[in-house]
Scaffold this active site. Structure first.
Site, short mmCIF file in Angstrom:
data_model
loop_
_atom_site.label_atom_id
_atom_site.label_comp_id
_atom_site.label_asym_id
_atom_site.label_seq_id
_atom_site.Cartn_x
_atom_site.Cartn_y
_atom_site.Cartn_z
N TRP A 130 0.87 -1.19 0.00
CA TRP A 130 0.00 0.00 0.00
C TRP A 130 0.90 1.24 0.00
O TRP A 130 1.82 1.34 0.82
CB TRP A 130 -0.87 -0.05 1.26
N ASP A 211 -0.37 -5.80 9.38
CA ASP A 211 -1.34 -4.73 9.12
C ASP A 211 -2.63 -5.40 8.67
O ASP A 211 -2.66 -6.05 7.62
CB ASP A 211 -0.78 -3.81 8.03
N LYS A 246 -12.89 0.03 7.30
CA LYS A 246 -13.61 -0.66 6.23
C LYS A 246 -14.68 -1.60 6.79
O LYS A 246 -15.83 -1.55 6.35
CB LYS A 246 -12.64 -1.48 5.37
C1 LIG Z 1 -3.34 -1.88 3.91
C2 LIG Z 1 -3.96 -0.79 4.70
N1 LIG Z 1 -3.53 -0.57 5.94
C3 LIG Z 1 -4.05 0.39 6.70
C4 LIG Z 1 -5.03 1.21 6.24
C5 LIG Z 1 -5.49 2.28 7.17
O1 LIG Z 1 -6.74 2.65 7.17
P1 LIG Z 1 -7.37 3.79 8.08
O2 LIG Z 1 -6.28 4.67 8.59
O3 LIG Z 1 -8.32 4.48 7.20
O4 LIG Z 1 -8.02 3.06 9.21
C6 LIG Z 1 -5.50 1.05 4.93
C7 LIG Z 1 -6.53 1.94 4.36
O5 LIG Z 1 -6.73 2.05 3.20
C8 LIG Z 1 -4.96 0.02 4.15
O6 LIG Z 1 -5.37 -0.21 2.91
#
Ligand SMILES: Cc1ncc(COP(=O)(O)O)c(C=O)c1O
Length: 396
Positions: A130, A211, A246
């Site tokens: 990511w 993660d 999500k």
């Molecule tokens: C792989 C991954 N890790 C962590 C996150 C963190 O998400 P958030 O900070 O919106 O909770 C995301 C969000 O797109 C993600 O795709």
């Protein structure tokens, strides 16, 4: 003062959203930002969340700060969700955890903690990973290294190369793994691969950093935690960044969890004090609202049942959309075999097409997704799928 800095180009994914909004084409399709959408293209509030909001409104009596570690009911509920009921690790009191502002906040505070342990900490990330992992970890001072993960030509995981690379890392190194629904590829390790990786972590001594931002979007809520639970049960130390953005649809409430599984209770006490002090040095206390909602949902049987069925509905819908896209592409008689899309998990798929074709789809068909060819599967619906398949066929 700030003239000494230079203006930066917009974040590629957020820039894509802005370009999509500006595009006047009524047939435009947004497969960019990773947000779940329903058949109407909306991201509604989950029913369990609406009900929890009512309950919170009726019961909340103060807006005074919550504690630095966050809402304990939320933390306990999340640790159980991640590690399972009756986890030996939880019973042995080996888990330090704080409520964090989103999965991003969790990633960042864990990165800061790793730098406290060793300012030269190396974290290995998958190729690709990511995009936001890079600034979230790198800006904390982490030395980022890359391990092989996904082969675009065969649309599959390069498991042997990955294992070979990770067998040579140092015992002080950290390896970032996607708990499920790998972002951006949608290609997940299977059970046997998790078992081999756990054995390797035990042999080499590296610290797994998991993660998990899509629990429930792949194969199921418990199924998606398989790798995490296996590592937690078999290794002395694992660190975890979890997100409720999500699976609870709480994107804007910023709710996540940073957890550290320690080798024993006394190390857990050290880790708990350190992670709280890291958080204190960045934002002091987490926002309350999202964690309070998840606390209610996870700890109320009837809301929890609703949540489980809502996650199932999102998961099933995304699997159906994958199948629908593949069959529409087959109907177009494209030369490329896209059946791999059905094997990928969660919200994303890599179409495994070159950036020029991604650009052509944007310019000629108003179909927006990132250059890597990652598409948000949830952006597909019964109305746009045939347009999408035809456009891909024309562009290939
Ligand atoms: C792989 C991954 N890790 C962590 C996150 C963190 O998400 P958030 O900070 O919106 O909770 C995301 C969000 O797109 C993600 O795709």
């Amino acid at each position: 003062m700030f003239e000494s800095l230079s203006a930066l180009s917009p974040d590629p994914i957020l820039g894509l959203s802005a370009a999509f909004k500006k595009d006047p084409n009524p047939a435009k399709i947004d497969l960019g930002v990773g947000v779940y959408k329903d058949e109407q293209g909306l991201t509604p509030i989950l029913d369990c969340v609406s009900q929890a909001q009512q309950m919170l409104l009726a019961s909340e009596t103060s807006k005074v700060y919550i504690t630095p570690q966050g809402n304990q009911g939320y933390i306990n509920g999340m640790v159980e969700l991640l590690l399972g009921h009756n986890s030996a690790v939880t019973s042995a009191n080996r888990v330090a955890a704080v409520q964090a502002p989103g999965g991003c906040g969790a990633l960042r505070i864990l990165a800061e903690l790793l730098v406290r342990v060793n300012k030269n900490t190396r974290v290995w990330v998958s190729d690709p990973t990511w995009a936001n992992h890079i600034p979230l970890l790198g800006d904390a001072g982490i030395d980022l290294q890359i391990y092989p993960y996904f082969d675009k030509n065969s649309a599959s995981i390069k498991f042997d190369e990955m294992m070979d690379c990770l067998s040579k890392v140092s015992a002080d190194d950290v390896v970032l793994l996607h708990g499920c629904c790998h972002n951006p590829t949608g290609a997940d390790l299977n059970k046997e691969q998790w078992q081999q990786l756990t054995a390797l972590a035990s042999k080499v001594g590296f610290l797994p950093f998991i993660d998990i931002a899509y629990q429930g979007f792949g194969d199921g809520i418990d199924e998606d935690a398989y790798g995490l639970r296996l590592m937690a049960e078999n290794l002395e130390e694992v660190i975890v960044a979890a997100s409720c953005s999500k699976n609870f649809g709480l994107y804007r409430e910023r709710v996540g969890l940073a957890a550290i599984i320690c080798k024993d209770q006394s190390t857990k006490d050290i880790a708990q004090s350190q992670i709280q002090s890291v958080a204190r040095g960045i934002y002091s206390m987490p926002p309350s609202y999202g964690g309070a909602l998840v606390d209610i949902i996870l700890n109320n049987k009837s809301l929890n049942d609703i949540w489980i069925s809502e996650v199932e509905a999102m998961r099933t819908r995304m699997a159906e959309l994958r199948a629908m896209l593949v069959s529409n592409l087959e109907d177009q008689n494209v030369d490329k075999d896209f059946s791999f899309i059905n094997k990928q998990k969660g919200m994303f798929s890599f179409l495994c097409i070159p950036p020029e074709q991604v650009q052509a789809l944007r310019d000629q068909h108003a179909i927006y997704f990132v250059d890597s060819s990652r598409v948000n599967i949830a952006g597909i619906n019964h109305k746009n799928v045939s347009v999408l398949a035809k456009a891909i066929a024309q562009t290939l």
